[in-house]
Design a protein around this motif. Structure first.
Motif, PDB file in Angstrom:
ATOM      1  N   THR A  63       0.826  -1.202   0.000  1.00 42.84           N
ATOM      2  CA  THR A  63       0.000   0.000   0.000  1.00 42.84           C
ATOM      3  C   THR A  63       0.869   1.265   0.000  1.00 42.84           C
ATOM      4  O   THR A  63       0.573   2.225  -0.709  1.00 42.84           O
ATOM      5  N   ALA A 119       2.378   1.769  -3.409  1.00 42.10           N
ATOM      6  CA  ALA A 119       1.350   2.303  -4.311  1.00 42.10           C
ATOM      7  C   ALA A 119       1.126   3.787  -4.040  1.00 42.10           C
ATOM      8  O   ALA A 119       0.988   4.579  -4.971  1.00 42.10           O
ATOM      9  N   GLY A 120       1.098   4.151  -2.773  1.00 42.84           N
ATOM     10  CA  GLY A 120       0.918   5.554  -2.420  1.00 42.84           C
ATOM     11  C   GLY A 120       2.044   6.437  -2.949  1.00 42.84           C
ATOM     12  O   GLY A 120       1.820   7.569  -3.366  1.00 42.84           O
ATOM     13  N   CYS A 138       1.516   6.357  -6.978  1.00 40.50           N
ATOM     14  CA  CYS A 138       0.252   6.849  -7.551  1.00 40.50           C
ATOM     15  C   CYS A 138       0.314   8.268  -8.112  1.00 40.50           C
ATOM     16  O   CYS A 138      -0.301   8.515  -9.152  1.00 40.50           O
ATOM     17  N   SER A 187      -4.529  -3.115 -14.103  1.00 38.28           N
ATOM     18  CA  SER A 187      -4.201  -3.309 -12.685  1.00 38.28           C
ATOM     19  C   SER A 187      -5.007  -4.465 -12.086  1.00 38.28           C
ATOM     20  O   SER A 187      -4.470  -5.268 -11.320  1.00 38.28           O
ATOM     21  N   VAL A 200      -0.897  -6.490  -3.879  1.00 44.03           N
ATOM     22  CA  VAL A 200      -1.520  -5.417  -3.098  1.00 44.03           C
ATOM     23  C   VAL A 200      -1.225  -4.065  -3.739  1.00 44.03           C
ATOM     24  O   VAL A 200      -2.099  -3.196  -3.806  1.00 44.03           O
ATOM     25  N   LEU A 201      -0.024  -3.877  -4.247  1.00 44.56           N
ATOM     26  CA  LEU A 201       0.335  -2.643  -4.940  1.00 44.56           C
ATOM     27  C   LEU A 201      -0.585  -2.419  -6.136  1.00 44.56           C
ATOM     28  O   LEU A 201      -1.151  -1.335  -6.293  1.00 44.56           O
ATOM     29  N   TYR A 252      -3.532  -3.723  -6.627  1.00 45.31           N
ATOM     30  CA  TYR A 252      -4.886  -3.484  -6.121  1.00 45.31           C
ATOM     31  C   TYR A 252      -5.048  -2.026  -5.685  1.00 45.31           C
ATOM     32  O   TYR A 252      -6.052  -1.383  -6.003  1.00 45.31           O
ATOM     33  N   SER A 253      -4.067  -1.511  -4.975  1.00 40.97           N
ATOM     34  CA  SER A 253      -4.133  -0.130  -4.494  1.00 40.97           C
ATOM     35  C   SER A 253      -4.126   0.868  -5.648  1.00 40.97           C
ATOM     36  O   SER A 253      -4.862   1.861  -5.626  1.00 40.97           O
ATOM     37  N   GLN A 307      -7.548   0.771  -7.282  1.00 34.40           N
ATOM     38  CA  GLN A 307      -8.553   1.486  -6.498  1.00 34.40           C
ATOM     39  C   GLN A 307      -8.390   3.000  -6.634  1.00 34.40           C
ATOM     40  O   GLN A 307      -9.374   3.730  -6.757  1.00 34.40           O
ATOM     41  N   ALA A 308      -7.152   3.477  -6.616  1.00 36.21           N
ATOM     42  CA  ALA A 308      -6.923   4.920  -6.734  1.00 36.21           C
ATOM     43  C   ALA A 308      -7.416   5.447  -8.082  1.00 36.21           C
ATOM     44  O   ALA A 308      -8.108   6.469  -8.153  1.00 36.21           O
TER      45      ALA A 308
END
Length: 189
Positions: A67, A70-71, A74, A94, A124-125, A127-128, A131-132
């Motif tokens: 996560t 990804a943050g 992003c 993604s 997870v990356l 997925y994040s 979602q973003a």
């Protein structure tokens, strides 16, 4: 004037708003069942015995690292996605990458738990990121009204949680928590 789809159980939505909301029925359902439920259980069960006392902490850190990465990525991914107008394609790619990585996770040799952690972290990356970018599409399906934004977002959340509930029920995960053979002993609630 936008055509609205009327329903007795939710506020009227346009076709685009309903489509945006329905994506979450599968997305949250799949992610809730895999990343939040099944994968941690498999990871716990397949972790070598001498490492099992640490498996919950390792899993939590794996999800946190994916996560955080990804943050950090992003803003750059968002700039590219916006510059080339590829939001929908990015969501699709993604999502496919996440599903592919979780499928790979399930097929890896359990003794190589470091590789399991890396694959899960990258899943997870993705997925994040998905979602973003997906959530950034909300601004394109609502009018400028803050009330409509809140309404559509709330419907999307309700549909997503309902999708997760249906999938968990179909997989009988609720029953699994009461069956000591279905889960590792440390995971029985």
């Amino acid at each position: 004037m936008v055509n609205r789809i009327e329903s007795p159980i939710m506020p009227p939505l346009s076709r685009e708003q309903l489509a945006w909301s329905l994506f979450d029925a599968g997305c949250w359902g799949y992610a809730s069942v895999t990343i939040s439920t099944i994968v941690p259980l498999v990871f716990q069960k397949d972790t070598p015995k001498d490492e099992q006392p640490f498996s919950s902490a390792v899993w939590a850190n794996t999800v946190a690292a994916g996560t955080v990465f990804a943050g950090l990525l992003c803003p750059f991914i968002g700039a590219v996605v916006d510059a080339y107008s590829i939001r929908k394609a990015t969501v699709f790619v993604s999502a496919c990458a996440m599903v592919g990585l979780l499928t790979l996770f399930a097929s890896l040799d359990p003794s190589n738990w470091v590789l399991l952690v890396l694959v899960a972290m990258v899943a997870v990356l993705f997925y994040s990121v998905m979602q973003a970018v997906y959530n950034s599409l909300l601004m394109h399906v609502v009018d400028a009204s803050e009330d409509e934004l809140i309404t559509v977002s709330g419907v999307q959340c309700a549909i997503g949680n309902f999708g997760a509930m249906v999938l968990m029920t179909l997989l009988q995960l609720n029953d699994a928590k009461h069956n000591k053979e279905a889960l590792p002993q440390t995971m029985v609630f």
